[in-house]
Design a protein around this motif. Structure first.
Motif, PDB file in Angstrom:
ATOM      1  N   VAL A 163       0.865  -1.177   0.000  1.00 47.66           N
ATOM      2  CA  VAL A 163       0.000   0.000   0.000  1.00 47.66           C
ATOM      3  C   VAL A 163       0.904   1.230   0.000  1.00 47.66           C
ATOM      4  O   VAL A 163       1.742   1.400   0.895  1.00 47.66           O
ATOM      5  CB  VAL A 163      -0.959   0.008   1.211  1.00 47.66           C
ATOM      6  CG1 VAL A 163      -1.901   1.197   1.143  1.00 47.66           C
ATOM      7  CG2 VAL A 163      -1.758  -1.292   1.261  1.00 47.66           C
ATOM      8  N   ALA A 164       0.727   2.046  -1.030  1.00 49.88           N
ATOM      9  CA  ALA A 164       1.622   3.182  -1.241  1.00 49.88           C
ATOM     10  C   ALA A 164       1.429   4.259  -0.170  1.00 49.88           C
ATOM     11  O   ALA A 164       0.415   4.290   0.531  1.00 49.88           O
ATOM     12  CB  ALA A 164       1.371   3.778  -2.621  1.00 49.88           C
ATOM     13  N   LYS A 165       2.406   5.127  -0.112  1.00 48.38           N
ATOM     14  CA  LYS A 165       2.412   6.212   0.865  1.00 48.38           C
ATOM     15  C   LYS A 165       1.054   6.918   0.935  1.00 48.38           C
ATOM     16  O   LYS A 165       0.512   7.333  -0.094  1.00 48.38           O
ATOM     17  CB  LYS A 165       3.506   7.205   0.456  1.00 48.38           C
ATOM     18  CG  LYS A 165       3.749   8.299   1.458  1.00 48.38           C
ATOM     19  CD  LYS A 165       4.941   9.157   1.062  1.00 48.38           C
ATOM     20  CE  LYS A 165       5.061  10.338   2.023  1.00 48.38           C
ATOM     21  NZ  LYS A 165       6.201  11.182   1.707  1.00 48.38           N
ATOM     22  N   ASN A 166       0.533   7.009   2.132  1.00 54.27           N
ATOM     23  CA  ASN A 166      -0.738   7.688   2.417  1.00 54.27           C
ATOM     24  C   ASN A 166      -1.962   7.094   1.724  1.00 54.27           C
ATOM     25  O   ASN A 166      -3.051   7.660   1.814  1.00 54.27           O
ATOM     26  CB  ASN A 166      -0.658   9.187   2.097  1.00 54.27           C
ATOM     27  CG  ASN A 166       0.329   9.888   3.002  1.00 54.27           C
ATOM     28  OD1 ASN A 166       0.488   9.497   4.168  1.00 54.27           O
ATOM     29  ND2 ASN A 166       1.009  10.880   2.488  1.00 54.27           N
ATOM     30  N   VAL A 192       2.913 -14.724   2.607  1.00 53.51           N
ATOM     31  CA  VAL A 192       2.189 -13.452   2.534  1.00 53.51           C
ATOM     32  C   VAL A 192       3.123 -12.336   2.975  1.00 53.51           C
ATOM     33  O   VAL A 192       3.803 -12.462   4.001  1.00 53.51           O
ATOM     34  CB  VAL A 192       0.928 -13.446   3.437  1.00 53.51           C
ATOM     35  CG1 VAL A 192       0.279 -12.073   3.453  1.00 53.51           C
ATOM     36  CG2 VAL A 192      -0.083 -14.492   2.973  1.00 53.51           C
ATOM     37  N   ALA A 193       3.179 -11.288   2.184  1.00 53.42           N
ATOM     38  CA  ALA A 193       3.949 -10.112   2.578  1.00 53.42           C
ATOM     39  C   ALA A 193       3.040  -8.896   2.505  1.00 53.42           C
ATOM     40  O   ALA A 193       2.353  -8.680   1.513  1.00 53.42           O
ATOM     41  CB  ALA A 193       5.150  -9.943   1.659  1.00 53.42           C
ATOM     42  N   ILE A 194       3.010  -8.139   3.595  1.00 51.05           N
ATOM     43  CA  ILE A 194       2.189  -6.925   3.638  1.00 51.05           C
ATOM     44  C   ILE A 194       3.129  -5.758   3.891  1.00 51.05           C
ATOM     45  O   ILE A 194       3.831  -5.728   4.914  1.00 51.05           O
ATOM     46  CB  ILE A 194       1.145  -7.008   4.777  1.00 51.05           C
ATOM     47  CG1 ILE A 194       0.254  -8.249   4.594  1.00 51.05           C
ATOM     48  CG2 ILE A 194       0.307  -5.734   4.831  1.00 51.05           C
ATOM     49  CD1 ILE A 194      -0.528  -8.634   5.848  1.00 51.05           C
ATOM     50  N   VAL A 195       3.172  -4.835   2.947  1.00 47.64           N
ATOM     51  CA  VAL A 195       4.059  -3.683   3.094  1.00 47.64           C
ATOM     52  C   VAL A 195       3.199  -2.423   3.091  1.00 47.64           C
ATOM     53  O   VAL A 195       2.559  -2.106   2.091  1.00 47.64           O
ATOM     54  CB  VAL A 195       5.086  -3.617   1.942  1.00 47.64           C
ATOM     55  CG1 VAL A 195       6.035  -2.440   2.150  1.00 47.64           C
ATOM     56  CG2 VAL A 195       5.853  -4.929   1.836  1.00 47.64           C
ATOM     57  N   ALA A 196       3.158  -1.755   4.235  1.00 47.69           N
ATOM     58  CA  ALA A 196       2.414  -0.503   4.314  1.00 47.69           C
ATOM     59  C   ALA A 196       3.434   0.628   4.359  1.00 47.69           C
ATOM     60  O   ALA A 196       4.206   0.739   5.316  1.00 47.69           O
ATOM     61  CB  ALA A 196       1.518  -0.487   5.544  1.00 47.69           C
ATOM     62  N   GLU A 197       3.430   1.428   3.313  1.00 46.88           N
ATOM     63  CA  GLU A 197       4.385   2.537   3.272  1.00 46.88           C
ATOM     64  C   GLU A 197       3.934   3.659   4.199  1.00 46.88           C
ATOM     65  O   GLU A 197       2.865   3.586   4.802  1.00 46.88           O
ATOM     66  CB  GLU A 197       4.559   3.013   1.820  1.00 46.88           C
ATOM     67  CG  GLU A 197       5.218   1.935   0.958  1.00 46.88           C
ATOM     68  CD  GLU A 197       5.430   2.362  -0.489  1.00 46.88           C
ATOM     69  OE1 GLU A 197       5.060   3.493  -0.847  1.00 46.88           O
ATOM     70  OE2 GLU A 197       5.974   1.533  -1.260  1.00 46.88           O
ATOM     71  N   GLU A 198       4.731   4.710   4.253  1.00 49.03           N
ATOM     72  CA  GLU A 198       4.471   5.781   5.210  1.00 49.03           C
ATOM     73  C   GLU A 198       3.014   6.270   5.161  1.00 49.03           C
ATOM     74  O   GLU A 198       2.496   6.599   4.107  1.00 49.03           O
ATOM     75  CB  GLU A 198       5.421   6.940   4.897  1.00 49.03           C
ATOM     76  CG  GLU A 198       5.681   7.812   6.102  1.00 49.03           C
ATOM     77  CD  GLU A 198       6.709   8.898   5.769  1.00 49.03           C
ATOM     78  OE1 GLU A 198       7.757   8.561   5.179  1.00 49.03           O
ATOM     79  OE2 GLU A 198       6.439  10.064   6.095  1.00 49.03           O
ATOM     80  N   GLY A 199       2.383   6.268   6.297  1.00 48.12           N
ATOM     81  CA  GLY A 199       1.018   6.797   6.392  1.00 48.12           C
ATOM     82  C   GLY A 199      -0.045   5.947   5.717  1.00 48.12           C
ATOM     83  O   GLY A 199      -1.210   6.336   5.634  1.00 48.12           O
ATOM     84  N   ALA A 227       5.633   1.115   7.834  1.00 47.31           N
ATOM     85  CA  ALA A 227       6.503   2.293   7.869  1.00 47.31           C
ATOM     86  C   ALA A 227       5.905   3.322   8.834  1.00 47.31           C
ATOM     87  O   ALA A 227       4.846   3.098   9.424  1.00 47.31           O
ATOM     88  CB  ALA A 227       6.651   2.858   6.461  1.00 47.31           C
ATOM     89  N   ALA A 228       6.565   4.460   8.937  1.00 53.54           N
ATOM     90  CA  ALA A 228       6.114   5.488   9.871  1.00 53.54           C
ATOM     91  C   ALA A 228       4.645   5.828   9.617  1.00 53.54           C
ATOM     92  O   ALA A 228       4.212   5.947   8.475  1.00 53.54           O
ATOM     93  CB  ALA A 228       6.976   6.737   9.714  1.00 53.54           C
TER      94      ALA A 228
END
Lengths: 447, 256
Positions: A163-166, A192-199, A227-228
């Motif tokens: 999921v891209a930033k914000n 399964v890999a879940i990557v949540a970018e900033e916000g 991420a943050a």
């Protein structure tokens, strides 16, 4: 190889890898093959643990020693009606379905992803030449888990959700893994890999279903990166049939001000083992892990947790409950580890066990390991039976005994299940647990 | 036919005999009070009437509306119209009061051959009956008795009694732990529920409650037996003379 392992079983998985090595996705990439080779080598060193291994003291995998597992080379056709009961009602988000670890085009639906949400299937003809290299080993201590290594070596399919930033995906993305074996035992290695970018905000539901049939062995790995300021809402179920063995690692790494919620519900099967490795690696990060197992017969669930507070001002909550009937067994071994610099850590860990039969067993070992001097950490465990005074109270108000018992069991489970925000999943699980309880009561009454 | 007839009741818990030949008859619409010193068997009587399995009836019988009450399960007794307001209402984590009470109300309605209430009629009834004891409706979405104050728990008991519409209400030391205002609210609730078709057995250690719920008959229970019975003035007499004065009193029967 150490002495507290099952050597021949270990060797059989190594051999299995040699047989399929160049057919797995990413085999064209030297880097990817090297990673798989390295992983199987490490797995060979670590070995399939036996019960002399302290971490596997209460969970005996000896049964898999006798089983000769193969892996599917082509995806099996499965009637859509089989997975229908497990689908999230009215969910607009994409759905990925895997059968014995292989992506099923026919059962999946990749449409409906929100803006900024990338859902990629991992499979042999995918564009991805490699597992996302920024994922593995970024989560804590996975290297020491033999089955996480085995998964990296042998995985033939899975989902990568980014999921891209914000960006925000409020509608859940569903990843459904079905295992089925007709007459010969089958192993699968879902990822399964879940990557949540900033916000970013990600909502993912992961279901592992084992259908009735011959033995199945699932070695799963889920990695979450927040991420943050990211927020990940993750729910995972293992709904197994007789003859199903499930060993999973669930790892997460969080940066500052992020929040990860994970709810893990297990029912059925022979053995389900979950190893959690969560790292709070940025200030003010917050994680909330909840687990519920509802077991009958000889079913066995083992939850091993390590939550590491690596930065100051983080909060973690781990609430695990087991409902144990017949001669089932629930194991909980949890540890909150607080680094020396992780001041103002706030950690709470509890494990509660409800024994519905004299033969059910609970093993519980909540632990704290703290190197900082200004922290607030508590842990606790309870093992108990249904409160007979509460049952009498309900009955004295007219509620029949079976229903009173069911109500208390449901209440016990509700403290975990009510936190699941996806209504159709929550209702389905409640229905499933409640129905099985009243079935049990009906059975007991008829005996 | 009396509503409740207890004859020569003997009951034990863990092998200790607590009730040693108790007789009591309650007719429809009557309010009886049982008073007695600590340990005399007051709460045991309440638990035996409600059907608690820890209490073993070794002799005697209880006939309720002409039927053998001891033969019924606790939930059947509730269906037949017995209600016990607990001295110590039990906290039940994870089960909301509304959810539990809807199941209870519909279980007793089913037992009585009445239609089950739908969600709307149930909430209407809740609204009406909470007013009776000034119970905050919001409490009902909480787990049963969890986080309730002592007074709220007791009011919740009387509220539930009103919801379940019994023919016999047994109040086990409902006054304990209540301040004077709460006591008045609870008593007003009970008095509103008094009717020709409904009887009460009010168990109390102190006379105070009986200033508000005025009984038709007062019985003194000592060492597992009723040693004295009389009208409401007996309560006042006991308040002045204490229980010691009646320990050797003659057994009388009333209400029959």
């Amino acid at each position: 190889m150490s002495s507290d392992t099952m050597q021949s079983t270990t060797q059989r998985f190594v051999d299995l890898y040699r047989g399929v090595r160049t057919d797995l996705f990413g085999a064209d990439s030297k880097e990817s093959l090297a990673r798989r080779d390295e992983s199987i080598a490490r797995f060979g060193e670590l070995g399939v643990p036996d019960r002399h291994n302290e971490e596997w003291k209460y969970t005996n995998l000896a049964a898999i020693e006798k089983l000769d597992f193969s892996v599917d080379r082509a995806v099996r056709a499965l009637d859509a009606s089989v997975i229908e009961p497990y689908l999230l009602e009215g969910a607009a988000g994409p759905r990925l379905v895997f059968v014995n670890g292989l992506y099923s085009e026919a059962l999946s639906d990749l449409t409906g992803a929100a803006q900024g949400v990338m859902v990629e299937r991992l499979q042999s003809d995918a564009n991805l030449t490699d597992l996302p290299s920024d994922l593995l080993d970024r989560c804590a201590d996975l290297g020491a888990l033999p089955f996480a290594r085995l998964n990296t070596a042998l995985t033939a399919g899975g989902a990568l959700i980014r999921v891209a930033k914000n960006a925000s995906c409020v509608d859940p993305i569903q990843v459904l893994f079905v295992t089925v074996a007709d007459d010969a035992p089958v192993a699968s290695f879902p990822r399964v890999a879940i990557v949540a970018e900033e916000g970013a905000q990600a909502t993912v539901v992961e279901n592992h279903i084992a259908l009735a049939g011959a033995a199945t062995f699932t070695v799963a790995l889920t990695e979450i990166q927040a991420a943050a300021n990211a927020h990940v809402d993750h729910a995972r179920t293992t709904e197994l049939s007789e003859g199903a063995y499930h060993v999973a690692a669930i790892a997460s790494r969080q940066l500052r001000d992020s929040r990860v919620e994970s709810c893990v519900v297990a029912t059925g099967g022979e053995i389900a083992r979950h190893d959690f490795r969560f790292v709070l690696d940025g200030e003010n990060a917050d994680c909330n892990i909840r687990g519920l197992a509802s077991l009958v017969g000889d079913e066995h669930v083992d939850n091993h947790l390590l939550v590491r507070h690596a930065k100051p001002n983080c909060t973690s909550r781990e609430f695990f409950k087991n409902i144990l009937d017949d001669s089932s067994r629930g194991v909980f071994c949890g540890r909150i580890y607080v680094d020396q610099i992780a001041q103002k850590t706030d950690g709470v860990q509890t494990n509660a066990n409800l024994l519905l039969s004299d033969n059910a067993q609970a093993e519980t070992r909540p632990q704290l390991e703290i190197y900082a001097d200004d922290v607030k950490c508590t842990h606790g465990a309870t093992v108990g039976q249904l409160d007979e005074e509460a049952i009498f109270y309900l009955r004295a108000r007219g509620v029949p005994e079976d229903e009173a018992r069911g109500m208390l069991v449901k209440g016990f489970a509700g403290e975990i299940l009510d936190e699941i925000r996806i209504e159709s999943l929550r209702d389905r699980l409640k229905e499933k647990l409640f129905r099985s309880t009243s079935d049990r009561s009906a059975l007991q009454t008829s005996l | 036919m009396p509503l409740l007839e207890i004859r020569n009741l003997h009951a034990s818990v863990d092998g200790h005999e607590i009730l040693k030949g108790l007789d009591l008859t309650i007719n429809a619409g009557e309010v009886h009070s049982i008073m007695g010193p600590n340990g005399s068997g007051k709460s045991t009587l309440a638990q035996v009437i409600a059907g608690h399995e820890a209490y073993e009836v070794t002799e005697g019988e209880i006939v309720f509306k002409g039927e053998d009450l001891l033969d019924m399960s606790p939930d059947e007794r509730a269906g037949e119209g017995v209600f016990l307001a607990f001295q110590y209402p039990v906290e039940i984590p994870g089960v909301s009061t509304n959810y539990f009470l809807k199941s209870a109300v519909n279980a007793v309605r089913k037992h009585r051959g009445q239609d089950e209430l739908d969600a709307i009629s149930f909430m209407k009834l809740v609204k009406e009956k909470t007013k009776l004891v000034q119970l905050n409706e919001k409490l009902l979405s909480r787990a049963v008795n969890e986080g309730f104050s002592g007074g709220e728990k007791k009011r919740n008991e009387i509220f539930q009694m009103a919801m379940l519409d019994p023919t016999l209400g047994v109040l086990d030391e409902t006054d304990s732990g209540l301040d004077i205002d709460a006591l008045r609210i609870v008593a007003d609730g009970v008095n509103t529920l008094r009717s020709e078709g409904r009887s009460f057995l009010v168990i109390t250690h102190y006379q105070r409650l009986l200033d508000y719920i005025v009984p038709d008959y007062v019985h003194v229970l000592v060492d597992g037996r009723i040693v004295k019975s009389g009208g409401k003035e007996l309560a006042l007499e006991l308040e002045q003379t204490g229980y010691a004065s009646v320990q050797d009193g003659a057994v009388q029967t009333v209400g029959s």
